[in-house]
Design a protein around this motif. Structure first.
Motif, mmCIF file in Angstrom:
data_model
loop_
_atom_site.group_PDB
_atom_site.id
_atom_site.type_symbol
_atom_site.label_atom_id
_atom_site.label_comp_id
_atom_site.label_asym_id
_atom_site.label_seq_id
_atom_site.Cartn_x
_atom_site.Cartn_y
_atom_site.Cartn_z
ATOM 1 N N ASP A 263 0.825 -1.212 0.000
ATOM 2 C CA ASP A 263 0.000 0.000 0.000
ATOM 3 C C ASP A 263 0.856 1.258 0.000
ATOM 4 O O ASP A 263 0.510 2.256 -0.642
ATOM 5 N N ARG A 267 0.570 4.184 -2.875
ATOM 6 C CA ARG A 267 0.201 5.577 -2.587
ATOM 7 C C ARG A 267 1.308 6.544 -2.975
ATOM 8 O O ARG A 267 1.041 7.673 -3.400
ATOM 9 N N SER A 273 -0.022 2.038 -9.169
ATOM 10 C CA SER A 273 -0.845 1.480 -8.095
ATOM 11 C C SER A 273 -1.457 0.133 -8.467
ATOM 12 O O SER A 273 -1.530 -0.780 -7.629
ATOM 13 N N GLU A 277 -0.983 -3.224 -6.326
ATOM 14 C CA GLU A 277 -2.162 -3.932 -5.833
ATOM 15 C C GLU A 277 -2.140 -5.389 -6.291
ATOM 16 O O GLU A 277 -2.545 -6.297 -5.560
ATOM 17 N N LYS A 280 0.346 -7.258 -4.182
ATOM 18 C CA LYS A 280 -0.302 -7.512 -2.888
ATOM 19 C C LYS A 280 -1.252 -8.702 -2.996
ATOM 20 O O LYS A 280 -1.263 -9.589 -2.121
#
Length: 319
Positions: A263, A267, A273, A277, A280
């Motif tokens: 995260d 950011r 992003s 993501e 992740k």
């Protein structure tokens, strides 16, 4: 490949060299052969011997094509500091260290006699890298100091900082971890308006923390490096360092460290992003926290093929 070919067509030797350095692994053998042949022709046409060295090196290392004798013949014809310096570096890159030393010593004698102090400093620093490769750290530091003294005399502040950053890393390699950290910390305020040097400092910190298996700190340093490298030639280097850590964490099944830190990258770097993501999601899936379908949805948002290849590299091709 298209970007490299465009740079070759535009005769932008520096950009061609940068793209080759950062993207060479993305090319298949036939593509690589085509690109290297075109880049070699451009380098000779423009007299850019740094680019020429790079093409000869990649021919040798990646395609098994030996063009060293052609380079040596060209050196005899040109007989300038620039081309001999690049040949000495090529010898170093392909592991011909004795030949590299011999040519460096010859250059040092010639340039000292001519009073070309900046060239002398370049040779001292280049020789220091060879001693570093041989794990002769004291000698490497000694030669770095000689180069630094000349740059001080010439008022080359940025070169002094660059040497000090590398010197700190050599101190780390010699086993003085805390001294190396202190040295790098002392350089931070001196480099605050020089983003390329800040990137080098943070990547040095990253390697130190990674060696200690302090991956959280290493990831933090990667973040600092990436933010400062944004839009520069150092961006791919910083991104590559991050990928190395993520790969290591995946190998060690430390998925939690990966998904807890993505995260902050997303950011800080919103243009990437979707990629972070997806990383992740891969880690969450591998840790049994989400289903494969949910991870697949995250991966589908990534459109850039290069980023998709990196995600596959992280081990989720089956999703």
């Amino acid at each position: 490949m298209e970007e490299i070919l465009k740079a070759i067509e535009e005769k932008d030797c520096k950009k061609v060299a940068d793209l080759l350095y950062h993207r060479v692994d993305e090319l298949g053998d036939e593509e690589l052969k085509d690109v290297l042949e075109k880049a070699e022709k451009l380098a000779l046409e423009c007299g850019d011997f740094e680019l020429y060295k790079l093409t000869v090196y990649y021919f040798h290392e990646l395609l098994g094509v030996d063009k060293l004798s052609e380079f040596e013949k060209l050196v005899e014809e040109e007989d300038t500091f620039e081309i001999k310096f690049e040949l000495a570096d090529l010898y170093y890159l392909i592991g011909e260290l004795e030949k590299s030393f011999d040519l460096h010593r010859s250059l040092l004698e010639e340039e000292t006699a001519r009073g070309n102090k900046e060239n002398v400093a370049k040779v001292y620093y280049s020789m220091a890298l060879i001693h570093e490769e041989l794990q002769e750290y004291e000698k490497a530091i000694e030669l770095m100091e000689k180069a630094k003294d000349i740059y001080k005399e010439l008022g080359k502040e940025e070169e002094i900082l660059r040497i000090d950053i590398h010197r700190a890393y050599v101190v780390f390699e010699a086993g003085e971890t805390y001294e190396a950290k202190a040295m790098l910390a002392g350089l931070l305020p001196l480099a605050e308006d020089k983003k390329d040097l800040l990137v080098e400092i943070h990547l040095s910190f990253e390697e130190i923390f990674e060696e200690d298996e302090n991956y959280e700190a290493a990831l933090q340093e990667c973040l600092y490096a990436l933010v400062n490298a944004r839009g520069s030639d150092y961006e791919d280097v910083a991104f590559g360092s991050l990928m190395d850590i993520l790969w290591q964490l995946m190998l060690e099944d430390d998925f939690e460290t990966v998904y807890l830190h993505m995260d902050m990258f997303a950011r800080a770097l919103p243009e990437l992003s979707d990629f972070f993501e997806a990383v992740k999601a891969i880690a969450l899936y591998k840790d049994g926290k989400i289903e494969g379908e949910e991870a697949s949805k995250a991966l589908e948002k990534v459109k850039d093929q290069r980023l998709l290849d990196l995600l596959e590299f992280l081990g989720e091709a089956e999703l």
